[in-house]
Scaffold this active site. Sequence first.
Site, short mmCIF file in Angstrom:
data_model
loop_
_atom_site.label_atom_id
_atom_site.label_comp_id
_atom_site.label_asym_id
_atom_site.label_seq_id
_atom_site.Cartn_x
_atom_site.Cartn_y
_atom_site.Cartn_z
N ASN A 63 0.84 -1.20 0.00
CA ASN A 63 0.00 0.00 0.00
C ASN A 63 0.87 1.25 0.00
O ASN A 63 1.72 1.36 -0.91
CB ASN A 63 -1.13 -0.04 1.04
CG ASN A 63 -0.76 -0.33 2.46
OD1 ASN A 63 -0.27 -1.41 2.78
ND2 ASN A 63 -0.99 0.62 3.34
N ASP A 64 0.67 2.17 0.91
CA ASP A 64 1.23 3.52 0.78
C ASP A 64 2.72 3.58 0.39
O ASP A 64 3.53 2.88 0.98
CB ASP A 64 1.13 4.27 2.11
CG ASP A 64 -0.24 4.20 2.75
OD1 ASP A 64 -1.13 3.53 2.21
OD2 ASP A 64 -0.41 4.83 3.80
N PRO A 65 3.05 4.51 -0.52
CA PRO A 65 4.46 4.86 -0.71
C PRO A 65 4.94 5.59 0.55
O PRO A 65 4.20 6.39 1.13
CB PRO A 65 4.45 5.81 -1.91
CG PRO A 65 3.08 6.41 -1.92
CD PRO A 65 2.16 5.35 -1.35
N SER A 113 2.89 4.23 7.97
CA SER A 113 3.44 5.19 7.00
C SER A 113 4.20 6.35 7.61
O SER A 113 3.99 6.72 8.77
CB SER A 113 2.32 5.71 6.11
OG SER A 113 1.93 4.68 5.24
#
Length: 583
Positions: free
Chosen positions: A62-64, A123
């Site tokens: 998922n998230d960068p 994140s």
Amino acid sequence: MGNPKWVLAPWAVLLLLQLASASHHARLSLETEAASPSVPASIVSPLLRTGYHFQPPMNWINDPNGPLYYKGWYHLFYQYNPKGAVWGNIIWAHSVSRDLINWIALEPAISPSIPTDQYGVWSGSTTILHDGTPAILYTGIDRPSVNYQIQNIALPKNASDPLLREWYKPGYNPIAVPMAGINATQFRDPTTAWFAGRHWRMLVGGLRPGTLRGEAILYRSRDFKHWVRAKHPLHSALTGMWECPDFFPVGKAGVENGLDTSEYGAAAGVEKHVLKNSLDLTRYDYYTIGTYDNVKERYVPDNPTGDVYQRLQYDYGNFYASKTFFDPVKHRRILLGWANESDSVAHDKAKGWAGIQAIPRKIWLDPSGKQLVQWPVEELEKLRGKPVNVGDKVVKPGQHFEVTGLQSYQSDVEVSFEVSSLDKAEPFDPAYSNDAQKLCGIKGADVKGGVGPFGLWVLASADLAEKTAVFFRVFKDGYGKPIVLMCSDPTKSSLTPDLYKPTFAGFVDTDISSGKISLRSLIDRSVVESFGAGGKTCILSRVYPSMALGKDAHLHVFNNGETDIKVSKLTAWEMKRPLMNGA
Ligand SMILES: *[C@@H]1O[C@H](CO)[C@@H](O)[C@H](O)[C@H]1NC(C)=O
Ligand SMILES: *[C@@H]1O[C@H](CO)[C@@H](O)[C@H](O)[C@H]1NC(C)=O
Ligand SMILES: *[C@@H]1O[C@H](CO)[C@@H](O)[C@H](O)[C@H]1NC(C)=O
């Protein structure tokens, strides 16, 4: 740098990865055989796995996280489940690149290891400190339920290593815990910090307790170790939780160069600041453009209603939890965003992978000053093969033509359209002023119009039973002013059951009075990533054709309006495969 010894290291890593991926393929085919009969064979086809979008060889992403440029390498960390194709067991995986397109996977950078992150490393961002060392700020989970989120820091073990392979977590963690006035379950995703006067500042996404007020909670620090929450958030709005905030300066309207996150003031070329949040409730990334005062520590959006109504999105499709960073080599700001799958969990398990990153986009302030413009980084063009050109071709009402001479299932297509007249543009119903998506849901690609729908059918089967439409449709408001809608309509994209096929749409703030408008679509097997009017409006869609796979995928230009459309120029390129994490 200058020591050639380490230069070899990543290629050795790459070789190892290639060996590893051979066993991965064996595993995939086993899983395919074991897949339940309700999962169609096409979904596990390698022809649906992306060719040039960022992906690890397998599993969930998922998230960068924390993108940065360091000593000759671009670094991308990302949320990754090493154990499967569903969310869970999240660590920070790590890849490096010379050009943002060819990627080499390294060992994971951050995994749970200290009391303050033992149940999760979520994140965060990187910041380059005054001495040139990068620091990671990230959210940790310190108890078995994910209901208590705290902020941590990690530093490179060896800042001389351009690959930043190993990270340690200093003993002064955590650096911020939820105190009074913070909802502990909604407190995450620290930003890149910026420096002004004597303080570093960072934002953490939040939700004010007992309310629906999403917040960019502001912290300040002199030494990057001790962080103190400011009395007021930098900004907030009644929208629900703000995830993954991002805050950065932009240069003068129309100037494509980006600025370092700490730049401030007109003398440094700063025109405005941009504040982005990822809205947990809608799963889209919204931003406002405004003015930041680093003495009063306030950010005021130019459009007072831009936080809640008339919202601008980076992308009107499948694009979330994005993050920008400043590239000091090419003086540009680059945006990375996550696109999840639109198939089912059963499909993901059968495929063995889920999630991709969008193509890195350069991002800058539009000449109007009212929005940002995005464009795929120029390095992507290195993947282009021989161009196929079409010029000066009129498409009459109800007609379409096929673009031949390339395998379009992995391609880059740029088109310049010219509308012969705007006379027949349909009247615009102001009820849809803030709901392009709904308007497009009603007026899809097959609903005939006055001016448009016209655009591309991509990933189309030979009989056109499967096709994804990316198109424009022009309306006129009560004063005769044209309003341009851009849509991605995947409702006919596949005959496979259990797919999520939302129509995505945004308005395009462009002057179409000359009749001209452009479209670029990056087609990549199960991705259609489109840029309208030079990147003013962007839409990423995930689609999973069952027939329009590989060489059976076709590309057409269509016109379902009553007005002639001219393709003044179309260029399409097959795209080569870059190095992709050893897959
Ligand atoms: C740190 O990295 C540099 C560059 O890769 C390397 O030459 C050096 O040996 C490393 N130091 C340690 C202690 O690993
Ligand atoms: C924190 O946010 C969650 C999710 O919106 C909500 O259920 C909970 O009630 C909130 N807690 C407080 C103290 O407001
Ligand atoms: C991902 O996929 C689902 C559809 O399965 C969608 O509803 C969801 O909002 C998507 N986006 C994100 C960012 O999670």
